[in-house]
Motif scaffolding. Sequence first.
Motif, short mmCIF file in Angstrom:
data_model
loop_
_atom_site.label_atom_id
_atom_site.label_comp_id
_atom_site.label_asym_id
_atom_site.label_seq_id
_atom_site.Cartn_x
_atom_site.Cartn_y
_atom_site.Cartn_z
N LEU A 14 39.32 81.60 37.57
CA LEU A 14 38.31 81.13 38.52
C LEU A 14 38.25 82.01 39.76
O LEU A 14 37.17 82.23 40.32
CB LEU A 14 38.57 79.67 38.91
CG LEU A 14 37.72 78.64 38.15
CD1 LEU A 14 38.00 78.71 36.66
CD2 LEU A 14 37.94 77.24 38.68
N GLY B 66 41.97 78.13 29.84
CA GLY B 66 41.14 77.35 30.75
C GLY B 66 40.71 76.02 30.16
O GLY B 66 40.64 75.84 28.95
N GLU C 100 36.40 74.83 33.31
CA GLU C 100 36.59 76.20 33.79
C GLU C 100 35.88 77.21 32.88
O GLU C 100 35.32 78.19 33.36
CB GLU C 100 38.08 76.50 33.89
CG GLU C 100 38.76 75.74 35.02
CD GLU C 100 40.26 75.88 34.99
OE1 GLU C 100 40.85 76.13 36.06
OE2 GLU C 100 40.87 75.74 33.90
#
Length: 438
Positions: free
Chosen positions: A52, A85, A89
Motif C-alpha cells: 500500500l 494482501g 488491499e
Amino acid sequence: MAFEDRYGLGLSTQSETAAQRYREGIDLLQSAWPGAAQALDSAIEADGDFALALAARARAHLIYAEMQQARKKAAIARALVARNGSAREKSHVEILALTTEGQPARALELTLDHLDRWPRDALIMSLPLGAFGLFAFSGMADHDQARVDLCERHKHHYGEDWWFLTFLGWSHTENGDVEAGRRITQRAFDQRRKNAHALHALTHAMFEDGSVLDAENLIAGWLPVYDRSGLLYGHVAWHQALLALENGDTERASSIYAERIQPKINPAPPLNVMTDGVSLLWRLQASGHPVQRDVWRDLADHAGGWFPKTGNSFVDVHMALLTAMTGNWSALEARIADLEARRHQGKLPAGPVVPDICRAARAFAEENYRTCAEILEPVAADVVRIGGSHAQREMIEDTLLIALMNSGEPAKARDLLDRRLHRRPSLRDTRLRMGVAA
C-alpha cells in the motif's frame, strides 16, 4: 501486532514505523501538504514489502506526471499484494495501478465497486472527487452531481472527518449548493488548517457566492504558511489573480503570474502549471491587458514538452488556446485532427465539444468572432464535459461572451451574462471587466 490506517482498515505490514509513516503520508497527500512523498518513502524504507505504501507513492508520482516512477512502483505493489494482501488491499492497489496506466474508465468502474465494499478507504474515495478526478475527466455531463451522490451515499461512514468534509463541501459548491458547500468546507478547515484542499474549496465557494473580499483575506492570511513547494501553491495564487481581475486590477494579476505561476518558477505538477497559466494569461488578454508574446511562448515551450499529444480533454482545450494565442496553427490543426480521429474511434468521452472548442480558439485568435460564436453557441451546454471547475470553465464562457459582443450580438451577450450573474452574483463580475451594458 496488526496495524490499521486512520480509518480502521488493516495494513499488511509488520513494521510499526512503516504503518505510522504511511498514515502520515496519506494525510499529507489528502491535504495537499508538503512532505507526503518523504513520509511514504520512509514507510517503504521501513518495510520494502509494504504494497500500500508503494501504491500510494505511485499515486504521488502520478500527480506530478512522473510516469516511469509511478508505473514501476505500482507494478511492484501489484506483485507484492498478490502474495500477502487482503482482498481490500488487492483491489486498492489494482485501482491505483490502473490510474498510472492510463485506464481511467476501468479505474472508475472498479472504484465505485470498491467503495460499496470498503467505503472508508479514503484514498480510493478521493480518486473520483476534485476538479481533476475520475468523475471530472470522465466526459460525463453530470459529473458535478455524481460527486455529490457518491459523497452523500457514504457520508455516514465518515462523520466529521476533516478530509471527507473538505470534498463533501467542495462537491456541493460545484453542484450549485454554494451555501451548504461553504458551510461544510468551513467545518473541515476549522479542524485542520494545514489543509490546502480545504482552503482551495473555501476559495471556490467564496468566488461563487461573490464574497471576493472574504476570499482575498482568507488567502492573504493563509498562503504565507504554505510552502511554495506545496501542490496547490501556484493554483491558490491563480485564485488570487482571479480575485484581482474581479476587482479590475490587471496589474496585480499580471504580477501574480510573473511571481508565482509562470513555469520557470512554479514547481506545481505540469497539468496545473499549464492550465493555470493559459487561463490566467487568456483572462488578462480579455481584460484589456495585452500579454507579451514572449510570455505566451515561454508557457508554450514548457507545455509542449509535457502535452504534445491528445488524451485529456481539459488539457486539449487549454493546449488549443495556448497554440492559438501563439499562432502555432500547424500544432493546433494537428491536435484537432487527432481529436476528430479519436472521436470517430469512440475514444473521446467528452465528445465533439472538445474539437469544437479548439476550432473556436483559432477563430477567436484570428479575431473571426462571428465564426467563434457560431461554433461555441451550440455546444455551450456541453463545456462541462471537459472537466475542471466552474471557475476554470468560465474562460470558455468568456470566449463566447466576447465573441458575441464583437460580432454584433449584444442581446445574446447580455443574456449569457445575466445567466452567469444569476449563478454567481459577484461584486463586479464580467459586466464591468468586459464592458457589457447593464
